[in-house]
Design a protein around this motif. Sequence first.
Motif, PDB file in Angstrom:
ATOM      1  N   THR A 265       0.852  -1.183   0.000  1.00 38.61           N
ATOM      2  CA  THR A 265       0.000   0.000   0.000  1.00 38.61           C
ATOM      3  C   THR A 265       0.888   1.233   0.000  1.00 38.61           C
ATOM      4  OG1 THR A 265      -1.883   1.050   1.117  1.00 38.61           O
ATOM      5  CG2 THR A 265      -0.169   0.111   2.528  1.00 38.61           C
ATOM      6  N   ASN A 266       0.274   2.393   0.126  1.00 39.98           N
ATOM      7  CA  ASN A 266       1.018   3.647   0.206  1.00 39.98           C
ATOM      8  C   ASN A 266       0.619   4.389   1.474  1.00 39.98           C
ATOM      9  OD1 ASN A 266       2.563   4.033  -2.506  1.00 39.98           O
ATOM     10  ND2 ASN A 266       0.532   3.301  -3.109  1.00 39.98           N
ATOM     11  N   ASP A 267       1.554   5.127   2.042  1.00 33.24           N
ATOM     12  CA  ASP A 267       1.300   5.701   3.366  1.00 33.24           C
ATOM     13  C   ASP A 267       0.205   6.763   3.372  1.00 33.24           C
ATOM     14  OD1 ASP A 267       2.647   7.792   2.152  1.00 33.24           O
ATOM     15  OD2 ASP A 267       4.228   7.945   3.664  1.00 33.24           O
ATOM     16  N   VAL A 268      -0.217   7.243   2.194  1.00 33.50           N
ATOM     17  CA  VAL A 268      -1.309   8.222   2.168  1.00 33.50           C
ATOM     18  C   VAL A 268      -2.655   7.570   2.473  1.00 33.50           C
ATOM     19  CG1 VAL A 268      -0.152   9.794   0.573  1.00 33.50           C
ATOM     20  CG2 VAL A 268      -1.568   7.942  -0.337  1.00 33.50           C
ATOM     21  N   ALA A 271      -6.464   5.438   6.498  1.00 39.74           N
ATOM     22  CA  ALA A 271      -7.570   4.654   7.066  1.00 39.74           C
ATOM     23  C   ALA A 271      -7.349   3.160   6.838  1.00 39.74           C
ATOM     24  CB  ALA A 271      -8.894   5.095   6.463  1.00 39.74           C
ATOM     25  N   ALA A 272      -6.911   2.806   5.631  1.00 35.80           N
ATOM     26  CA  ALA A 272      -6.660   1.397   5.332  1.00 35.80           C
ATOM     27  C   ALA A 272      -5.526   0.858   6.196  1.00 35.80           C
ATOM     28  CB  ALA A 272      -6.329   1.222   3.853  1.00 35.80           C
ATOM     29  N   ARG A 273      -4.490   1.663   6.388  1.00 32.31           N
ATOM     30  CA  ARG A 273      -3.361   1.195   7.203  1.00 32.31           C
ATOM     31  C   ARG A 273      -3.794   0.929   8.642  1.00 32.31           C
ATOM     32  NH1 ARG A 273       0.446   4.421   8.251  1.00 32.31           N
ATOM     33  NH2 ARG A 273      -0.358   6.379   7.399  1.00 32.31           N
ATOM     34  N   ARG A 274      -4.703   1.752   9.168  1.00 36.43           N
ATOM     35  CA  ARG A 274      -5.199   1.506  10.527  1.00 36.43           C
ATOM     36  C   ARG A 274      -5.946   0.175  10.609  1.00 36.43           C
ATOM     37  NH1 ARG A 274      -6.124   7.252  10.581  1.00 36.43           N
ATOM     38  NH2 ARG A 274      -8.285   6.944   9.885  1.00 36.43           N
ATOM     39  N   VAL A 275      -6.700  -0.153   9.555  1.00 32.46           N
ATOM     40  CA  VAL A 275      -7.400  -1.441   9.529  1.00 32.46           C
ATOM     41  C   VAL A 275      -6.387  -2.580   9.546  1.00 32.46           C
ATOM     42  CG1 VAL A 275      -8.886  -2.953   8.164  1.00 32.46           C
ATOM     43  CG2 VAL A 275      -9.431  -0.522   8.346  1.00 32.46           C
ATOM     44  N   TYR A 276      -5.350  -2.476   8.723  1.00 29.20           N
ATOM     45  CA  TYR A 276      -4.344  -3.536   8.663  1.00 29.20           C
ATOM     46  C   TYR A 276      -3.665  -3.720  10.022  1.00 29.20           C
ATOM     47  CZ  TYR A 276      -4.901  -2.669   3.649  1.00 29.20           C
ATOM     48  OH  TYR A 276      -5.405  -2.485   2.387  1.00 29.20           O
ATOM     49  N   GLN A 277      -3.354  -2.609  10.675  1.00 31.74           N
ATOM     50  CA  GLN A 277      -2.684  -2.690  11.970  1.00 31.74           C
ATOM     51  C   GLN A 277      -3.585  -3.347  13.020  1.00 31.74           C
ATOM     52  OE1 GLN A 277      -1.630   1.593  11.928  1.00 31.74           O
ATOM     53  NE2 GLN A 277       0.444   0.956  12.438  1.00 31.74           N
TER      54      GLN A 277
END
Length: 310
Positions: A265-268, A271-277
Amino acid sequence: MTVQDVRAFNRFYTNVIGALDYSRRLYAPYTLTESRVLYELAHSPRTDAADLRTALSLDAGYLSRILNRFEQDGLIERTASDRDPRRRRVALTSRGRETAALLAERADESVGALLATVPSADRPRLSEAMRTVRTLLSDGRPPRREDVLLREPGPGDLGWIVARNAALYAAEYGFNADYEALVARIVADFAEDHDPHLERVWIAELDGRPVGCVMCVRDDAPATARLRLLLVEPEARGLGIGDRLVSAVVGFARGVGYRDLVLWTNDVLTAARRVYQRHGFVLAAEKPHRSFGKDLNGQDWRLDLTGTGG
């Protein structure tokens, strides 16, 4: 319209879908309610019994008897909840997933046979009528989490994935047509050649229309799956759809024997990164790049599915 009109329609529709003789209709030893519980467990691979009872509006004793039967049949396993030791977490076993998949396949065949009796020209009218009934009887309330259905893609859904990814990423992040081309290649590769036992697509549906998607495909690394193309429509955000889609991928990948689940993914995409975490993914590497008309910081995330950490 009178009360008797509504009751007459209910009797008619109950008969049409075979609700009173569901086990015979699907050639299975499970009632409509039991099949629905299996369905929910298959689409929410790790859920608490209390949450299941609330989502289905079932009596606690009735649900307990259903789960006891499933456990005796080897379909589920129950463990203490991570969130609250007083709660019981319910998950399907391999046999349970196979049974749920078989029931879903037979239910699809049954509904397909029903739709085959409706002329193609009348199907849009039928779909709109069903949507109207749901809208009017919802009393104008906002959508709830339990209104969202996770299902396999039907005709046109793969094209929808390409179109909505292109439109949303252009509107929200300014991505150019290069991103649409990438998504089209990913979807085309899946459509042309995939192993249904090891690879899968989920569509999140709300009020009869798709509002989200995700893919699980094989990665080049041994025993590794890759999560791709997670998307939730803006008007459907806040209903936990992203969490449910990622949970479905994690449960599926673990269930079929993958050892690792990875994604890029990309750091922008905060919201998606929070789901993954929240699901335990760990950042493995990151690297700046120029793609889709933008300067971006790409990230590789990894989830160990063996439960051994790392």
